[in-house]
Design a protein around this motif. Sequence first.
Motif, PDB file in Angstrom:
ATOM      1  N   ALA A 111     -18.970  -5.354  -5.980  1.00 36.88           N
ATOM      2  CA  ALA A 111     -18.560  -5.501  -7.379  1.00 36.88           C
ATOM      3  C   ALA A 111     -18.077  -4.193  -7.974  1.00 36.88           C
ATOM      4  O   ALA A 111     -17.270  -4.195  -8.906  1.00 36.88           O
ATOM      5  CB  ALA A 111     -19.717  -6.048  -8.208  1.00 36.88           C
ATOM      6  N   THR A 112     -18.551  -3.071  -7.455  1.00 35.03           N
ATOM      7  CA  THR A 112     -18.111  -1.778  -7.984  1.00 35.03           C
ATOM      8  C   THR A 112     -16.811  -1.309  -7.355  1.00 35.03           C
ATOM      9  O   THR A 112     -16.227  -0.323  -7.794  1.00 35.03           O
ATOM     10  CB  THR A 112     -19.189  -0.703  -7.761  1.00 35.03           C
ATOM     11  OG1 THR A 112     -19.346  -0.460  -6.350  1.00 35.03           O
ATOM     12  CG2 THR A 112     -20.517  -1.135  -8.348  1.00 35.03           C
ATOM     13  N   LYS A 113     -16.348  -2.022  -6.322  1.00 34.73           N
ATOM     14  CA  LYS A 113     -15.091  -1.675  -5.655  1.00 34.73           C
ATOM     15  C   LYS A 113     -14.289  -2.955  -5.406  1.00 34.73           C
ATOM     16  O   LYS A 113     -14.068  -3.354  -4.257  1.00 34.73           O
ATOM     17  CB  LYS A 113     -15.352  -0.957  -4.330  1.00 34.73           C
ATOM     18  CG  LYS A 113     -16.145   0.336  -4.479  1.00 34.73           C
ATOM     19  CD  LYS A 113     -16.453   0.946  -3.120  1.00 34.73           C
ATOM     20  CE  LYS A 113     -17.288   2.207  -3.272  1.00 34.73           C
ATOM     21  NZ  LYS A 113     -17.641   2.790  -1.950  1.00 34.73           N
ATOM     22  N   PRO A 114     -13.851  -3.622  -6.457  1.00 33.50           N
ATOM     23  CA  PRO A 114     -13.134  -4.893  -6.269  1.00 33.50           C
ATOM     24  C   PRO A 114     -11.804  -4.672  -5.574  1.00 33.50           C
ATOM     25  O   PRO A 114     -11.238  -3.574  -5.630  1.00 33.50           O
ATOM     26  CB  PRO A 114     -12.922  -5.387  -7.704  1.00 33.50           C
ATOM     27  CG  PRO A 114     -12.912  -4.146  -8.529  1.00 33.50           C
ATOM     28  CD  PRO A 114     -13.907  -3.216  -7.885  1.00 33.50           C
ATOM     29  N   PRO A 115     -11.272  -5.713  -4.900  1.00 29.03           N
ATOM     30  CA  PRO A 115      -9.944  -5.584  -4.285  1.00 29.03           C
ATOM     31  C   PRO A 115      -8.919  -5.196  -5.332  1.00 29.03           C
ATOM     32  O   PRO A 115      -8.934  -5.700  -6.454  1.00 29.03           O
ATOM     33  CB  PRO A 115      -9.672  -6.991  -3.732  1.00 29.03           C
ATOM     34  CG  PRO A 115     -11.015  -7.611  -3.594  1.00 29.03           C
ATOM     35  CD  PRO A 115     -11.860  -7.038  -4.692  1.00 29.03           C
ATOM     36  N   LYS A 116      -8.032  -4.298  -4.975  1.00 30.72           N
ATOM     37  CA  LYS A 116      -7.018  -3.847  -5.920  1.00 30.72           C
ATOM     38  C   LYS A 116      -6.043  -4.961  -6.219  1.00 30.72           C
ATOM     39  O   LYS A 116      -5.693  -5.749  -5.358  1.00 30.72           O
ATOM     40  CB  LYS A 116      -6.275  -2.621  -5.376  1.00 30.72           C
ATOM     41  CG  LYS A 116      -7.145  -1.382  -5.274  1.00 30.72           C
ATOM     42  CD  LYS A 116      -6.345  -0.194  -4.786  1.00 30.72           C
ATOM     43  CE  LYS A 116      -7.218   1.052  -4.713  1.00 30.72           C
ATOM     44  NZ  LYS A 116      -6.449   2.238  -4.217  1.00 30.72           N
ATOM     45  N   SER A 117      -5.582  -4.991  -7.464  1.00 29.68           N
ATOM     46  CA  SER A 117      -4.570  -5.961  -7.879  1.00 29.68           C
ATOM     47  C   SER A 117      -3.241  -5.248  -7.970  1.00 29.68           C
ATOM     48  O   SER A 117      -3.151  -4.147  -8.496  1.00 29.68           O
ATOM     49  CB  SER A 117      -4.931  -6.568  -9.243  1.00 29.68           C
ATOM     50  OG  SER A 117      -3.933  -7.447  -9.661  1.00 29.68           O
ATOM     51  N   GLY A 118      -2.194  -5.914  -7.468  1.00 28.19           N
ATOM     52  CA  GLY A 118      -0.869  -5.316  -7.550  1.00 28.19           C
ATOM     53  C   GLY A 118      -0.428  -4.750  -6.241  1.00 28.19           C
ATOM     54  O   GLY A 118      -1.137  -4.710  -5.262  1.00 28.19           O
TER      55      GLY A 118
END
Length: 761
Positions: A754-761
């Motif tokens: 949760a502290t390193k969510p998959p990047k968006s974009g």
Amino acid sequence: MSLRGGDPEEIGGYPLEARLGSGGMGTVFLARTASGRPVAIKLIHQQFADDEEFRIRFRQEVAAARRVSGAFTAAVIDADPEAEHPWMATAFIEGHTLAQRIAKQGPIDGAELRTLAIGLTEALRDIHRAGVVHRDLKPSNVVLSPEGPRVIDFGISRAADQQTLTMTGRVIGTPPFMSPEQLQTPRGVGPRSDVFSLATLLVYAATGQGPFDADSPYMTAYQVVHEAPSLGSVPDALRRVVEPCLSKDPEDRPTADELLVRLRDLPSDLGGAGPAVPARSTRETDTQHHLSADDTPAPNAQSAPNAQSASPSPSPSPELAEHDTGTFMSRHLRRRRRPVLAAVAAVVAIAGGVALMNTGSSDGGSGDKGDKGDNVAATGAPLPHGFEPWKKSVLGGREDIPDELRCLSRGDALYCGGGGVVAARLRASDGSRVWTENSPGVPVQGMHLVGATDDTVLGYRFAAEDAPGDPATEVVAIDADKGKELWSVPSGAQSTAVTGQTQDAVVVNSTVVTVDASNTRFEGRQAHSGKVLWRQPFPAGTQCSPVPSGPRLYAMCAPNAEVSASSVRHPTLHVVDLASGSLGKAIALKGPAQPVGTAGDSLVLLHRNEQSLATVGYDGVMRVDRDSHEVTHSRLPKTYAGTPGMADGTVFVSGQTGLVTAFDPATGRKKWSRQTGVEGASGPVAGDGDGALYFSSASGRVVALSSRGGKPLWTTNPRADGLAGETNASARVAVVGRMVVVTAAKNTVFAFDATKPPKSG
């Protein structure tokens, strides 16, 4: 407009109800899914069916629409580009096109213009982040939905990393809103071409005419390539922002992200436009300047069936809601065919739309930082030993079932069920499978995992189509460690009729409560052994469904006549004694009512508003006190359509286009609302002490919102080819310490920190 002679009765198994428009390449129809959900189907004209070049282009259209579905667009429900007559079905959204709005009411100004500009730019940003270039932004491809502007029609879009297909001998686009490079070097068109088109569209919205308008499309095209734009009537603040976007050189234009920053700095009131110009008709805007005639012009609002009187300022209707949650509700909605509303025909020109993401919540909360990397605050919650982010497919006995799982955790184990899977055990650290129990038949929508105890997992099994002698639906108990079946029992599958949810079996403590196959009684069993603890008939003349509320269980019942009539108006609640199965005194409710969760010592339900033929939503909240059984009623500010949920003592409704609204269950007061980019979301699920609420769609797109005020923390990209469409879906997220586990279409499961969510974009 009504179907015409020669129109098909159904397309791809979807019964047709009305013809909504026709253009050079295809006709758009209103249709229904089996559950009664309205969809728009574009059927390609017969003369193009044998044109391989056109088929390639249509395949690209479907692929592009799917690629952006779930970001800021209405979902692609179904498609068959290889059919004898290719077709595509998309979510049905209501609203006027921008072209219709300008034609009827003239230019837009002030705060409305600023909101339009920001909403369209946010939409374009997300389309580009999905790797798609739209290539035909124009007023007829912008829909002013109740929740913000939406971009539609990906008919000539392309993936940014693919070659452009241009049909032989034909310029494709709409000259007043095309970029210079589209007219000169169409194979070199990139995302900044859309930025140019967006600027021309904003000029049109502000003034009623485009910056390069001329007496003919050929002169217009010449001016786009060679002449300076006409911006004299554009408000000064907006002109300073859009002028760089109209540079002839794409490299001199800002990106959508850069443009969004500039637009957000605009004053809240942009002021009015310059001298008014005669508003061109919708047909002029949509058709006269379109060289390829490949889109589907929307009909005038008055031509829609059951059209209401054409008001110069129509009030937005709530978004369409669909209850795709079970066999009974499917029949229920098929019987309740809903007519087309005025002005909705304009929306169904083709695939998908883009919802407005506001820069702040409606109660004036913190600004939306969107996908800029804001994370949930790190907590002391642990991760499973050796954890790394993972993504798996948990396939059952049939890989053709386009369903999704639901998962729950017990220690280091994840138990998942749904689709073609009764239940499966995965390792939380890496997603590897320990065991799987398959279901051979086609599942009922919304029926996933029943639950689990420390030693037993319970799921649903559906009979194979070639085994008519087997029970249609069974509850199956599986040993949590060994994966071996312990016992099974036939189960009813009709609870949707009573509660609006598909939940005919529940686990409370170590007791499994089921509805028998004849829908006449509850049965209580010990979870691991299957030993029958009690059997309790339903009250005379009723059908009932189990409703868990913390450690307590209620029975919610409704008269047989109302269930048969698909109109439950007088439901009752009964406390269930888990030791004996006996039912307490009936507690009368104002129906139809749908349980959503527990707040303190009270069971919380929402009142469903089914008066409107256009939509089904929620307009009130009820609380049933655990001890006194007193029922309190509170009205919501208006009717809210979408998927309800509850977390941290707050009720939520997630709208189909991504709007999340929070309510106080005691008073019905709206706490906050937040427009997200996660359409068709279910949830919320509260984080493990991190102050976050997680919502997710069938595409696997997840948004984390702060529980206080709804501030967006982060949003991920889609992770599966899913449909953002099922309302009343149960939550798709499970939180285990810092680990977030998400289920998505095609039985996809993935997990991340949760502290390193998959990047968006």
